[in-house]
Design an enzyme around this catalytic site. Structure first.
Site, PDB file in Angstrom:
ATOM      1  CB  ALA A  89      -0.906   0.005   1.225  1.00 63.30           C
ATOM      2  CG  ASP A  90       0.654   4.016  -3.319  1.00 66.96           C
ATOM      3  OD1 ASP A  90       0.917   4.104  -4.516  1.00 66.96           O
ATOM      4  OD2 ASP A  90      -0.528   4.056  -2.867  1.00 66.96           O
ATOM      5  CB  SER A  91       0.674   8.029   0.408  1.00 67.05           C
ATOM      6  OG  SER A  91       1.013   8.394  -0.909  1.00 67.05           O
TER       7      SER A  91
END
Lengths: 134, 312
Positions: A89-91
């Site tokens: 998961a990125d931002s």
């Protein structure tokens, strides 16, 4: 030992993962074990965490939302211990996940709280905390 | 559990990095890697080899081969990039030490003798599974963000924007009727906002997205230009913050690019010598596509770098 072979890039890390036992209905506190995968040959470090754990249903709902957001393959193991970052998961994913949780549970998560969520368990615990306040 | 023994080719990594001068104060350097172009197992092993044990562990903890690869390339890129500038004879990517500032922003922990001032190099990285980028400046804070152009957004764009973006930004997006265009403008806006927050270095909660507006401004003072009017030289990206006094937000400049036909990249850097009434020349940007230790290609001015707004 980690290795890259010429034909296929694959990691085979020596890792021992202790799957979290089902949260028993006895009491609210739970001990969670997490084995630390390590590239050396020493014994994996065990980490103990005593927490007032969220209900399994809450954790499962979070897992569902995370799976959907990150489009994880079925064989990708996701549990309370799973860190959003290591699941990829990125931002933007994290913000979408938080929004998904807000919609699912009818809560509102502030930026400071969202920033402190690193695992599925963190999210589930925060959700129950916010639900209690309502 | 599988145990693999492998033969590592020991390699003097520092000798294969072309040294380079620090960017000038008004200049930004951008280095990027495409994971799909790094296929050699032995090269990936070299990258693993320059990481300290804790970074290696972090890479190995990532779940899934693609994620491990991009995590590895991110660390390798930042180490090899900084090593190129040979600050205080630090030319070995392996010897660099990193730490996080108060709010979690990564920075170099310079090892230097005497009571010297820390070197003026600033950097910031961003990665997706398909592209990893590292921006470098001299004496200026920097934040960068890259996203896939065709990234899918699971939520309704306007619902998302209403929840997280400012009112003006919601209006901007709501005015776009084509859903594809709307999604792409959303992604551009997201990368710009991320780049700004990362440049500030105060963490996501230090500058909540709702508290500032990013907008495109015409060269004419006070002009708002429509999407059709946008051309790289005619416009500027500016940020208005509700929390900061007006003059502080004019300390930041933005660039928005399309990289390798596949990604949007936003770069936010500190502006120096910003005076009221003075129009600042847009900074210079140099972009390299790299496979560390193997090859570097300067791609500025080629089709790999399409400037949407902000720099020359």
């Amino acid at each position: 030992m980690a290795s890259f072979t010429a034909s296929s890039v694959s990691f085979s890390a020596v890792s021992c993962s202790f799957k979290q036992n089902k949260v028993s209905s006895l009491g609210k506190a739970s001990l969670s074990f997490s084995g630390n995968g390590s590239s050396s040959r020493r014994l994996p470090a065990l980490r103990f965490r005593v927490s007032c754990a969220a209900k399994p249903e809450t954790v499962n709902k979070v897992v569902e939302i995370v799976r959907k957001q990150l489009a994880l393959p079925n064989d990708r193991d996701v549990s309370g211990e799973s860190k959003f970052a290591t699941l990829g998961a990125d931002s933007l994913d994290t913000v979408e996940i938080v929004m998904g949780l807000e919609e699912e549970f009818g809560i509102s998560v502030e930026e400071e709280s969202a920033q402190s969520i690193t695992t599925v368990q963190d999210a589930a615990d925060l959700i129950e905390k916010l639900l209690e306040k309502k | 559990m599988k145990l693999h023994c492998f033969e590592r080719t020991f390699f003097h990594s520092s000798s294969s990095l072309t040294p380079i001068q620090l960017p000038s104060p008004m200049e930004t350097h951008l280095w990027y890697v495409k994971p799909s172009e790094v296929k050699s197992g032995s090269l990936l092993n070299q990258y693993l080899d320059i990481l300290p044990p804790c970074e290696r562990e972090n890479v190995l903890q990532m779940r899934g081969e693609e994620l491990r690869k991009s995590a590895l390339l991110a660390r390798a890129l930042v180490r090899t990039t900084i090593a190129r500038y040979q600050i205080n004879s630090h030319s070995n990517p392996r010897s660099l030490k990193f730490r996080k500032n108060l709010h979690g922003k990564p920075e170099v922990q310079w090892q230097f003798r005497d009571d010297q001032h820390p070197p003026p190099l600033h950097f910031n990285i961003s990665h997706t599974t398909s592209l990893v980028a590292c921006g470098v400046t001299t004496n200026a804070q920097i934040g960068i963000d890259v996203e896939e152009k065709h990234r899918s957004i699971k939520h309704n764009i306007l619902s998302f924007a209403r929840r997280y973006f400012s009112k003006h930004e919601v209006q901007f997006l709501a005015a776009i009727s084509d859903p594809q265009v709307q999604r792409m403008e959303f992604i551009k806006l997201w990368t710009l906002k991320e780049a700004y927050v990362k440049a500030l270095g105060k963490g996501f909660s230090g500058a909540p997205f709702k508290t500032f507006t990013i907008r495109f401004k015409g060269v004419m003072e006070g002009g708002f230009i429509t999407l059709e009017d946008l051309s790289p030289k005619a416009s500027e990206i500016v940020v208005d913050s509700f929390d900061d006094p007006a003059d502080l937000t004019s300390n930041w400049q933005f660039s928005l690019l399309e990289l390798a036909n596949s990604h949007y990249a936003a770069i936010c850097t500190e502006k120096h010598g910003a005076g009221s009434g003075k129009r600042n020349a847009p900074g210079k940007l140099t972009v390299w596509k790299t496979v560390p230790f193997l090859e570097d290609e300067c791609v500025s001015g080629t089709a790999a770098v399409k400037i949407i707004c902000g720099v020359q």
